[in-house]
Structure formats: structure tokens, C-alpha cells
Design a protein around this motif. Structure first.
Motif, PDB file in Angstrom:
ATOM      1  N   ARG A 110     -26.807-124.032  33.103  1.00  0.00           N
ATOM      2  CA  ARG A 110     -27.214-124.624  34.369  1.00  0.00           C
ATOM      3  C   ARG A 110     -26.857-126.109  34.319  1.00  0.00           C
ATOM      4  O   ARG A 110     -27.246-126.809  33.384  1.00  0.00           O
TER       5      ARG A 110
ATOM      6  N   ALA B 140     -17.604-129.809  41.496  1.00  0.00           N
ATOM      7  CA  ALA B 140     -18.326-128.615  41.935  1.00  0.00           C
ATOM      8  C   ALA B 140     -17.621-127.348  41.442  1.00  0.00           C
ATOM      9  O   ALA B 140     -18.276-126.381  41.030  1.00  0.00           O
ATOM     10  N   ALA B 141     -16.304-127.357  41.463  1.00  0.00           N
ATOM     11  CA  ALA B 141     -15.536-126.189  40.996  1.00  0.00           C
ATOM     12  C   ALA B 141     -15.758-125.961  39.505  1.00  0.00           C
ATOM     13  O   ALA B 141     -15.915-124.813  39.059  1.00  0.00           O
ATOM     14  N   ASP B 142     -15.793-127.045  38.729  1.00  0.00           N
ATOM     15  CA  ASP B 142     -16.024-126.915  37.289  1.00  0.00           C
ATOM     16  C   ASP B 142     -17.444-126.435  36.991  1.00  0.00           C
ATOM     17  O   ASP B 142     -17.660-125.671  36.046  1.00  0.00           O
ATOM     18  N   VAL B 143     -18.406-126.872  37.775  1.00  0.00           N
ATOM     19  CA  VAL B 143     -19.788-126.403  37.610  1.00  0.00           C
ATOM     20  C   VAL B 143     -19.831-124.888  37.801  1.00  0.00           C
ATOM     21  O   VAL B 143     -20.442-124.170  37.000  1.00  0.00           O
ATOM     22  N   LYS B 144     -19.163-124.400  38.831  1.00  0.00           N
ATOM     23  CA  LYS B 144     -19.127-122.948  39.075  1.00  0.00           C
ATOM     24  C   LYS B 144     -18.515-122.200  37.900  1.00  0.00           C
ATOM     25  O   LYS B 144     -19.012-121.158  37.492  1.00  0.00           O
ATOM     26  N   LEU B 145     -17.419-122.737  37.344  1.00  0.00           N
ATOM     27  CA  LEU B 145     -16.758-122.108  36.193  1.00  0.00           C
ATOM     28  C   LEU B 145     -17.692-122.016  34.995  1.00  0.00           C
ATOM     29  O   LEU B 145     -17.797-120.970  34.347  1.00  0.00           O
TER      30      LEU B 145
ATOM     31  N   HIS C 120     -14.246-126.681  29.365  1.00  0.00           N
ATOM     32  CA  HIS C 120     -14.260-126.703  30.824  1.00  0.00           C
ATOM     33  C   HIS C 120     -14.535-128.081  31.423  1.00  0.00           C
ATOM     34  O   HIS C 120     -14.034-128.398  32.496  1.00  0.00           O
TER      35      HIS C 120
ATOM     36  N   GLU D  18     -21.040-122.281  34.900  1.00  0.00           N
ATOM     37  CA  GLU D  18     -22.209-121.432  35.154  1.00  0.00           C
ATOM     38  C   GLU D  18     -21.825-119.955  35.166  1.00  0.00           C
ATOM     39  O   GLU D  18     -22.610-119.106  34.771  1.00  0.00           O
ATOM     40  N   ALA D  19     -20.590-119.641  35.560  1.00  0.00           N
ATOM     41  CA  ALA D  19     -20.115-118.256  35.556  1.00  0.00           C
ATOM     42  C   ALA D  19     -19.762-117.780  34.145  1.00  0.00           C
ATOM     43  O   ALA D  19     -19.658-116.581  33.904  1.00  0.00           O
TER      44      ALA D  19
END
Length: 177
Positions: A129, A112-117, A156, A119-120
Motif C-alpha cells: 500500500r 499514479a501508474a507506478d503505484v498501481k503496478l 518499480h 500495489e498489483a
């Protein structure tokens, strides 16, 4: 017998990484794959296998490809249902997007943390996405000018290979049954 769609990374991109469709098919069969089909010469393969583990299947294919070609070919496999889901996610993620749409297919599921990175990492004109092991890259009209690329995704999220949405949809229609 399980069916998989395997995506080969970084083949047929230069003089030293040639891997023709017939050779891919033969190597997949040598690794135990049956009912093998390929689509265009960019490393898209459908196969049946007695393997139930995606990870083991990928490792066996990679070993066969190395033996056949003499270079490593990272391989990322999905079930037909997973491929259909990626094509369906494209509709949701790209609603209203009029630029280029590419999909980076991931070897491993991101945290989940990598997804945020990831997407940011996008900008107003380039958006990522994530859905499962696929990152949808919504880009401008000129892919070669994009800064949000498969290389950024790999930085990432690890090993990934990239296909345009047309290929993903075509394969989902052909092999996603």
C-alpha cells in the motif's frame, strides 16, 4: 532551520559497508547538520539544517558519506511531519493485518501508474500500500520468505530503503514532534 530525518540505505550489512553511528554523526556534522542524533546502527539520523531543499540536503549528505566511507550511501530524508504521516498511514493500511509490516521509504514520489503496478504486484498473503513516498509492505510471519521485498519496490519505484514498522513508529514518536 529545518529538521529532517534521514534514512541511509544499505549500510552495516556486511564487512565492506560498515558505517558506525559515531562516524555517521561526524559526517552529517561535516555536511553542515546540527543537533544530530542517531537511532540504532541501521542508518536513522535526525538533524537540523539550513537547507530548505530535501533533494539538496540528500545530495550533500551523500557526498559527505562517500568522502568519509569511500562508498555511496543513498540517503532518503523526510520532515518530522512526513514521518508522522507515514506512521499514521500504517494504522489505516494495516487495519486487521496480523503479519509483518515493513515500510519501504522512497527517494522520489511515485507516479499514479507506478503505484498501481506496485500495489498489483502483491498476492493474497503479501500486500503493498503506497502513501506518498512510503510503501507499506504487509507480509506473512516470515520476512525472509517474502517475495514482495524492498528489491521489488526498487525495481518499480527507484531507490528505497526498508524499515520495520516498530522503527518507524519509534522514530515518529521521538523525532516527529
Amino acid at each position: 532551520m529545518a529538521t529532517y530525518i534521514a534514512f541511509l540505505r544499505a549500510i552495516n550489512l556486511g564487512a565492506k559497508r560498515k558505517f558506525p553511528k559515531d562516524a555517521i554523526k561526524a559526517a552529517v556534522e561535516a555536511a553542515g547538520g546540527t543537533e544530530v542524533e542517531t537511532y540504532i546502527n541501521t542508518g536513522n539520523v535526525r538533524l537540523d539544517s539550513t537547507r530548505r531543499s530535501r533533494v539538496r540536503l540528500e545530495a550533500e549528505l551523500e557526498k559527505a558519506f562517500l568522502a568519509d566511507r569511500g562508498f555511496e550511501v543513498p540517503t532518503i530524508a523526510f520532515t518530522p511531519a512526513e514521518l508522522r504521516e507515514i506512521a499514521e498511514d500504517a494504522k489505516r493500511f494495516a487495519d486487521g493485518h496480523e503479519g509483518r509490516h515493513y515500510v519501504s521509504l522512497l527517494k522520489e514520489a511515485p507516479s499514479a501508474a507506478d503505484v498501481k503496478l506496485v500495489e498489483a504486484a502483491g498476492t493474497a498473503g503479501e500486500v503493498a500500500r503506497v502513501g506518498g513516498r512510503a510503501v507499506h509492505l504487509l507480509l506473512g510471519a516470515a520476512y525472509h520468505e517474502a517475495t514482495l521485498t524492498n528489491a521489488v519496490i526498487e525495481k518499480h519505484l527507484g531507490i528505497a530503503t526498508n524499515r520495520n514498522l516498530t522503527v518507524i513508529r519509534t522514530l515518529a514518536e521521538r523525532w516527529g514532534a
